[in-house]
Design an enzyme around this catalytic site. Sequence first.
Site, PDB file in Angstrom:
ATOM      1  CG  ASP A 228     -11.749   0.317  -4.643  1.00 27.82           C
ATOM      2  OD1 ASP A 228     -12.887   0.798  -4.443  1.00 27.82           O
ATOM      3  OD2 ASP A 228     -11.318  -0.653  -3.995  1.00 27.82           O
TER       4      ASP A 228
HETATM    5  C1  BGC Z   1     -14.319  -0.994  -2.131  1.00 26.75           C
HETATM    6  C2  BGC Z   1     -14.939  -1.471  -3.423  1.00 26.75           C
HETATM    7  C3  BGC Z   1     -16.320  -0.933  -3.554  1.00 26.75           C
HETATM    8  C4  BGC Z   1     -16.280   0.567  -3.485  1.00 26.75           C
HETATM    9  C5  BGC Z   1     -17.635   1.225  -3.606  1.00 26.75           C
HETATM   10  C6  BGC Z   1     -14.422   0.505  -1.976  1.00 26.75           C
HETATM   11  O1  BGC Z   1     -14.030   0.912  -0.723  1.00 26.75           O
HETATM   12  O2  BGC Z   1     -12.976  -1.392  -2.060  1.00 26.75           O
HETATM   13  O3  BGC Z   1     -14.958  -2.876  -3.453  1.00 26.75           O
HETATM   14  O4  BGC Z   1     -16.909  -1.369  -4.741  1.00 26.75           O
HETATM   15  O5  BGC Z   1     -15.723   0.941  -2.230  1.00 26.75           O
HETATM   16  O6  BGC Z   1     -18.391   1.029  -2.493  1.00 26.75           O
END
Ligand code: BGC
Length: 815
Positions: free
Chosen positions: A304
């Site tokens: 993530d």
């Molecule tokens: C989120 C994810 C997301 C990623 C990209 C993160 O902060 O937890 O769900 O896909 O950002 O935007």
Amino acid sequence: MKIKLLKLFSFRMILIFLLLMAGVSQVSAQKNDIADEQKIKGIVSKMTLTQKAQLLIGTGMYFELPDSIKKMMGPMFKQEENTDPEYKAMVDRIRTFVPGAAGNSSEYPSLGITTQVLCDGPAGLRISPIRKGVDGTFYCTAFPIGTVLASTWDTELVTSVGKAMGSEVKEYGADVLLAPALNIQRDLLCGRNFEYYSEDPLIAGKMAAAMVNGIQSNGVGTSIKHFAANNSETNRMSVNTIVSERALREIYLKGFEIAVKEAQPWTVMSSYNKINGIYASESHDLLTKILRNDWGFKGYVMTDWGGGSDVTAQMIAGNDMIQPGTPKQIDELLAAVKAGKLDEKVLDTNVERILRVMLLTPHYNQYKNSNKPNLKAHAAVTRQVATDGMVLLKNEQNTLPFSSKVKNIAAFGNTSYDFIAGGTGSGDVNEAYTISLIDGLKNGGFTAEEELSTLYQQYIKATKATHKPKNFLAALMGGKEPVAEMEVSKELADKMAAKSDIALITIGRNAGEGQDRTTAEGDFSLTATEKAMIQTVTEAFRAKGKKAVVVLNIAGVIEMVSWNQIPDAILLAWQPGQEGGNSVVDILSGKVNPSGKLAVTIPKAYADAPTAKNFPGTEIKSDVVDNAADLSGFSFMRRVPWQIVYEEDIYVGYRYYNTFNVPVAYEFGYGLSYTSYNYGKLKVDKSSFNGEITASIEIKNSGKVAGREAVQIYVKAPAGQLNKPEQVLVAFGKTKLLNPGESQTLTFKIESKDIASFNDATSAWVVEAGDYQLMAAASSLNIKQQATFKVASEINAGKVSKSLTPTQPIAVLKK
Ligand code: BGC
């Protein structure tokens, strides 16, 4: 003629022919695999160590933020760029492909490596709708949020959403959608529950598998997230989830297991949190032993955004790609290899996994995207699906659907005018429009009381001008936060009751990434103004012999028992996507008969929830300083040493309420309809279970209008060596649209894995011996029919790796 021909070929010959054909296609598939593998090995052999590191670490986070926001963030806003001119030129080029993408991987045309464009997810594609110096717009469809999709109990419908969503991914030039999100809705206050499906892992897994299959049928990828046990937002970058192996396997991993086995997502996104002391992205147990060895996952894992703390540990764990990636992380990786701390072979394996997926992507296959997905067709998909997922909670004296007398409608509540399509954060789609409830009423041939509309619109405009956002990240990412409710005087309510035929009262809530909800008024609880509005409006209309209907346009569950006895009807619309107002009116008007059922329990009070005692965790008093935030470029996300102990263990949601007899406001699986259904006898094909059983039941529409019924199959397992919940959902299905008097038989196959419990001591799934009760139900508390079967002796339903063992004893809840 056909018959004659068939006679010529004996059955045996046909069989031999079919087997030969199968053999041929297997060989050619193998040949392709071999050719692909050779291609991949060839590419890897030509890559320099630096190129490998650059491919494994994403090309960085790039925000196109207005200067005002950059200024507001001050030193927290850092965009670290790599200064190597060649690399920088490549990054600058690929960033123009899909502006607003969340991330990219590097590309090296001379080596045949193309970029992978990664975009959020999960309620639709999230990209910049407008591009500097480019004519035209790039809006995407905001589909209903995950909670709505789960409430349809219809996996085919979810696949149709996936197909539509995936075609936008492809036509707008992206390769992988960062979706679906399938964490368990463990606690009602998790800020991201709207993105997730359910408190139940079977629903979460089946919905995710259906979504992945739909999206990937377009030839684009998915990233199922957030793997795993990421069920809260408070200190999400550092929280340590302490949980038993059994609860992990039965509750928190099960949905992912189903999605991997039934849909093979191209990628998996590891979560921010630690599990039993180790960051998910650094956990070899999670990403290699469980995901790959136990389940057979074939794709690659990405972090993530900014997750974890040690790139070397991430690589060794099998977390192949770091997103969004920083120059520092590339340097760290190179240094680790050079210092002999990290074997280059590990990098090769991880690079190979990324390349294997690359071969499938539109970019690699030079797909010429149109930038013109069929938004009109997708709007029709979202409008219909949302109606299937709305839950009718209350309908006294058939208040709904509207009688033919209802023409002029008084719409109370700010959100009637400023409807919320979806939640905030990365899950917020940039859609071209949202149909408000008022637009929906007009489109449905009703009139919305003019004077009241004007009053509200003026109020909302004035209040928004001075509104201070509560969720910083939501505001940063353009999310909608409802403003404080307008006070409705008795005088105004009386006046409207005299002028209009029925009252609609909308209660709105939003939530999202980076922040959990609270039990405060205006969040989980209604404000005094909201309660007074429901009371005053209902009384005024009732005094005139008219009705009042509450519509809930909310991201997650709210408190209900202090007010739900007041209005005549309550429709839980959730956040139903950009066609929201039309979808709600389709239900209110009776154009569509509601068939959604709750995939989450609504307790009487928050304190009744099994997780209320430990959510959202506690600070760990220690002096360990984690500098990972700086390394990953997420220094604006503080890492507070934090932990949460899942003491309720396997007793999540209805597994808890129904086992410990805790009365709830609306139980799991609950939902009303404008018609009624008869459940025929529940039949099982055998009385003794030997690994598989087939159950069937005839459902008849016994009412006056056409409708669809979501049927739930629960199992009550005998008390044995392992603690068992009162009941567990083992299968579900939904009828087609049944006309009055029409019936349909639904059939369910139940296998050992569906009824097995996980034994920590042996790391095995076991079906304990004894008498099992099978229940066909309209909700978890509305059991319609039952049957029994016997398991003569214990069945081993599969041994798996010993993984993710807690390092400390957990005082888990027991029956
Ligand atoms: C989120 C994810 C997301 C990623 C990209 C993160 O902060 O937890 O769900 O896909 O950002 O935007």
